[in-house]
Design a protein around this motif. Structure first.
Motif, PDB file in Angstrom:
ATOM      1  N   THR A 193       0.838  -1.195   0.000  1.00 12.93           N
ATOM      2  CA  THR A 193       0.000   0.000   0.000  1.00 12.93           C
ATOM      3  C   THR A 193       0.872   1.243   0.000  1.00 12.93           C
ATOM      4  O   THR A 193       1.951   1.259   0.602  1.00 12.93           O
ATOM      5  CB  THR A 193      -0.939   0.048   1.224  1.00 12.93           C
ATOM      6  OG1 THR A 193      -0.145   0.031   2.422  1.00 12.93           O
ATOM      7  CG2 THR A 193      -1.901  -1.123   1.221  1.00 12.93           C
ATOM      8  N   ARG A 214       0.325   5.343   0.728  1.00 13.90           N
ATOM      9  CA  ARG A 214      -0.543   6.438   1.155  1.00 13.90           C
ATOM     10  C   ARG A 214       0.089   7.764   0.743  1.00 13.90           C
ATOM     11  O   ARG A 214       1.209   8.063   1.139  1.00 13.90           O
ATOM     12  CB  ARG A 214      -0.768   6.402   2.667  1.00 13.90           C
ATOM     13  CG  ARG A 214      -1.492   5.144   3.128  1.00 13.90           C
ATOM     14  CD  ARG A 214      -1.728   5.149   4.629  1.00 13.90           C
ATOM     15  NE  ARG A 214      -2.360   3.910   5.054  1.00 13.90           N
ATOM     16  CZ  ARG A 214      -3.675   3.705   5.045  1.00 13.90           C
ATOM     17  NH1 ARG A 214      -4.474   4.691   4.670  1.00 13.90           N
ATOM     18  NH2 ARG A 214      -4.174   2.548   5.431  1.00 13.90           N
ATOM     19  N   THR A 220     -11.862   7.006  -8.592  1.00 10.98           N
ATOM     20  CA  THR A 220     -11.054   5.783  -8.487  1.00 10.98           C
ATOM     21  C   THR A 220     -11.849   4.541  -8.901  1.00 10.98           C
ATOM     22  O   THR A 220     -11.348   3.428  -8.800  1.00 10.98           O
ATOM     23  CB  THR A 220     -10.556   5.591  -7.043  1.00 10.98           C
ATOM     24  OG1 THR A 220     -11.692   5.512  -6.159  1.00 10.98           O
ATOM     25  CG2 THR A 220      -9.675   6.749  -6.611  1.00 10.98           C
ATOM     26  N   GLU A 275      -8.350   4.226  -3.524  1.00  8.23           N
ATOM     27  CA  GLU A 275      -9.479   4.943  -2.945  1.00  8.23           C
ATOM     28  C   GLU A 275      -8.973   6.221  -2.281  1.00  8.23           C
ATOM     29  O   GLU A 275      -7.834   6.279  -1.801  1.00  8.23           O
ATOM     30  CB  GLU A 275     -10.236   4.078  -1.939  1.00  8.23           C
ATOM     31  CG  GLU A 275      -9.415   3.621  -0.749  1.00  8.23           C
ATOM     32  CD  GLU A 275     -10.212   2.735   0.204  1.00  8.23           C
ATOM     33  OE1 GLU A 275     -10.102   2.951   1.422  1.00  8.23           O
ATOM     34  OE2 GLU A 275     -10.933   1.845  -0.301  1.00  8.23           O
ATOM     35  N   TYR A 276      -9.829   7.223  -2.281  1.00  3.32           N
ATOM     36  CA  TYR A 276      -9.445   8.509  -1.708  1.00  3.32           C
ATOM     37  C   TYR A 276     -10.246   8.770  -0.442  1.00  3.32           C
ATOM     38  O   TYR A 276     -11.470   8.602  -0.418  1.00  3.32           O
ATOM     39  CB  TYR A 276      -9.692   9.629  -2.707  1.00  3.32           C
ATOM     40  CG  TYR A 276      -9.290  10.999  -2.181  1.00  3.32           C
ATOM     41  CD1 TYR A 276      -7.952  11.308  -1.945  1.00  3.32           C
ATOM     42  CD2 TYR A 276     -10.257  11.968  -1.904  1.00  3.32           C
ATOM     43  CE1 TYR A 276      -7.583  12.544  -1.457  1.00  3.32           C
ATOM     44  CE2 TYR A 276      -9.889  13.216  -1.426  1.00  3.32           C
ATOM     45  CZ  TYR A 276      -8.548  13.491  -1.190  1.00  3.32           C
ATOM     46  OH  TYR A 276      -8.186  14.725  -0.705  1.00  3.32           O
ATOM     47  N   ASP A 277      -9.541   9.184   0.598  1.00  5.12           N
ATOM     48  CA  ASP A 277     -10.168   9.538   1.870  1.00  5.12           C
ATOM     49  C   ASP A 277     -10.211  11.056   1.968  1.00  5.12           C
ATOM     50  O   ASP A 277      -9.187  11.688   2.260  1.00  5.12           O
ATOM     51  CB  ASP A 277      -9.364   8.949   3.027  1.00  5.12           C
ATOM     52  CG  ASP A 277      -9.899   9.386   4.387  1.00  5.12           C
ATOM     53  OD1 ASP A 277     -11.027   9.912   4.442  1.00  5.12           O
ATOM     54  OD2 ASP A 277      -9.177   9.226   5.392  1.00  5.12           O
ATOM     55  N   PRO A 278     -11.369  11.676   1.712  1.00  2.00           N
ATOM     56  CA  PRO A 278     -11.433  13.146   1.734  1.00  2.00           C
ATOM     57  C   PRO A 278     -11.192  13.739   3.120  1.00  2.00           C
ATOM     58  O   PRO A 278     -10.653  14.844   3.242  1.00  2.00           O
ATOM     59  CB  PRO A 278     -12.861  13.439   1.238  1.00  2.00           C
ATOM     60  CG  PRO A 278     -13.632  12.200   1.503  1.00  2.00           C
ATOM     61  CD  PRO A 278     -12.664  11.069   1.362  1.00  2.00           C
ATOM     62  N   LYS A 279     -11.578  13.009   4.181  1.00  2.00           N
ATOM     63  CA  LYS A 279     -11.372  13.531   5.528  1.00  2.00           C
ATOM     64  C   LYS A 279      -9.886  13.584   5.872  1.00  2.00           C
ATOM     65  O   LYS A 279      -9.405  14.543   6.466  1.00  2.00           O
ATOM     66  CB  LYS A 279     -12.123  12.671   6.539  1.00  2.00           C
ATOM     67  CG  LYS A 279     -13.643  12.761   6.408  1.00  2.00           C
ATOM     68  CD  LYS A 279     -14.331  11.945   7.487  1.00  2.00           C
ATOM     69  CE  LYS A 279     -15.842  12.068   7.379  1.00  2.00           C
ATOM     70  NZ  LYS A 279     -16.555  11.275   8.432  1.00  2.00           N
ATOM     71  N   GLY A 280      -9.186  12.513   5.499  1.00  2.00           N
ATOM     72  CA  GLY A 280      -7.748  12.479   5.782  1.00  2.00           C
ATOM     73  C   GLY A 280      -6.909  13.042   4.668  1.00  2.00           C
ATOM     74  O   GLY A 280      -5.674  13.097   4.782  1.00  2.00           O
ATOM     75  N   SER A 281      -7.554  13.473   3.572  1.00  2.00           N
ATOM     76  CA  SER A 281      -6.839  14.007   2.394  1.00  2.00           C
ATOM     77  C   SER A 281      -5.724  13.057   1.972  1.00  2.00           C
ATOM     78  O   SER A 281      -4.567  13.460   1.797  1.00  2.00           O
ATOM     79  CB  SER A 281      -6.270  15.405   2.697  1.00  2.00           C
ATOM     80  OG  SER A 281      -7.305  16.305   3.000  1.00  2.00           O
ATOM     81  N   THR A 282      -6.100  11.785   1.809  1.00  2.00           N
ATOM     82  CA  THR A 282      -5.110  10.753   1.494  1.00  2.00           C
ATOM     83  C   THR A 282      -5.616   9.858   0.376  1.00  2.00           C
ATOM     84  O   THR A 282      -6.765   9.396   0.401  1.00  2.00           O
ATOM     85  CB  THR A 282      -4.828   9.876   2.732  1.00  2.00           C
ATOM     86  OG1 THR A 282      -4.371  10.710   3.804  1.00  2.00           O
ATOM     87  CG2 THR A 282      -3.757   8.840   2.430  1.00  2.00           C
ATOM     88  N   LEU A 290      -5.041   6.266  -1.224  1.00  2.00           N
ATOM     89  CA  LEU A 290      -4.463   4.966  -0.899  1.00  2.00           C
ATOM     90  C   LEU A 290      -4.451   4.101  -2.152  1.00  2.00           C
ATOM     91  O   LEU A 290      -5.503   3.830  -2.744  1.00  2.00           O
ATOM     92  CB  LEU A 290      -5.279   4.271   0.192  1.00  2.00           C
ATOM     93  CG  LEU A 290      -4.880   2.818   0.504  1.00  2.00           C
ATOM     94  CD1 LEU A 290      -3.484   2.759   1.125  1.00  2.00           C
ATOM     95  CD2 LEU A 290      -5.908   2.155   1.404  1.00  2.00           C
TER      96      LEU A 290
END
Length: 235
Positions: free
Chosen positions: A166, A168, A178, A215-222, A224
């Protein structure tokens, strides 16, 4: 007066992927033949009784030709059929060799990668050269496209019968989808980049029986990115 356009007329032209690949390969081959001829001619000219200034200009010309040839080779490779030559490779050794390859290819940026390696004694059946191309493309994308502040975190591990990698990436903004990650060649084209990298990564992973997801985590701005490979039997 011109005839009216047919009601069902469409300006969209659908070309089979295999025809697109064949066209690009042939065009690349033809252009490289011309470039090789120019390179040979410029090499001949440089051997003539010429001034130092002219020789310097010819040298720069040959460097430009070499750069364009490399672009065409990369383009053809991105569309090429993937046929891995599999060998047994300990996962921990593969990751260590990958780290060295990334450090060599990205000497400045590699210091900004945090590695978390857990692979144990698991064995893989892989084509190391092809896989390094795939992983290199993933890191190259991470370094170039809308990167946010912070380190890249690369982690490896074993999940059941699969090797898992993975990455990040901190990304303050991410507007892409994605859903079809690695399945939309030519979707995003910029200078020197033709939207083939992730598509080629997917081809390489699937040729090894592996997968690629993102996948994108908008809360963590990350963002993966996850690459998986099957372990060798008994691994």
């Amino acid at each position: 007066m011109a005839d009216a356009a047919p009601e069902n007329r469409s300006d969209l032209l659908s070309v089979p992927w295999i025809d697109t690949v064949r066209f690009v390969h042939q065009l690349s081959h033809d252009l490289r033949n011309h470039l090789n001829a120019i390179e040979l001619q410029s090499a001949y000219i440089s051997e003539l009784d010429a001034s130092a200034e002219l020789k310097g200009e010819i040298k720069r010309l040959r460097e430009m030709i070499s750069g364009l040839t490399a672009v065409l080779q990369k383009l053809a490779r991105g569309l090429g059929e993937v046929k891995p030559n599999l060998i047994s490779y300990r996962a921990s050794e593969f990751v260590e060799d990958l780290r060295k390859a990334i450090a060599h290819e990205f000497p400045k940026e590699s210091a900004e990668i945090t590695w978390d390696i857990q692979a144990g004694d698991a064995m893989l059946n892989v084509d190391p050269q092809l896989l390094q191309q795939a992983f290199s493309e993933i890191f190259d994308n991470a370094f170039q496209h809308d990167r946010g502040k912070g380190a890249l975190v690369a982690a490896t591990g074993i999940d059941g019968k699969r090797f898992v990698f993975t990455l990040r990436e901190p990304k303050a903004r991410f507007q892409s989808s994605t859903e079809n990650w690695g399945r939309e060649p030519f979707r995003k084209i910029t200078h020197g980049h033709y939207g083939l990298g992730l598509n080629h990564v997917r081809f390489i992973m699937e040729a090894h029986g592996g997968e690629m997801h993102a996948e994108y985590d908008p809360k963590g701005s990350t963002l993966l990115t996850k690459l998986t490979l099957p372990l060798a039997r008994g691994g």
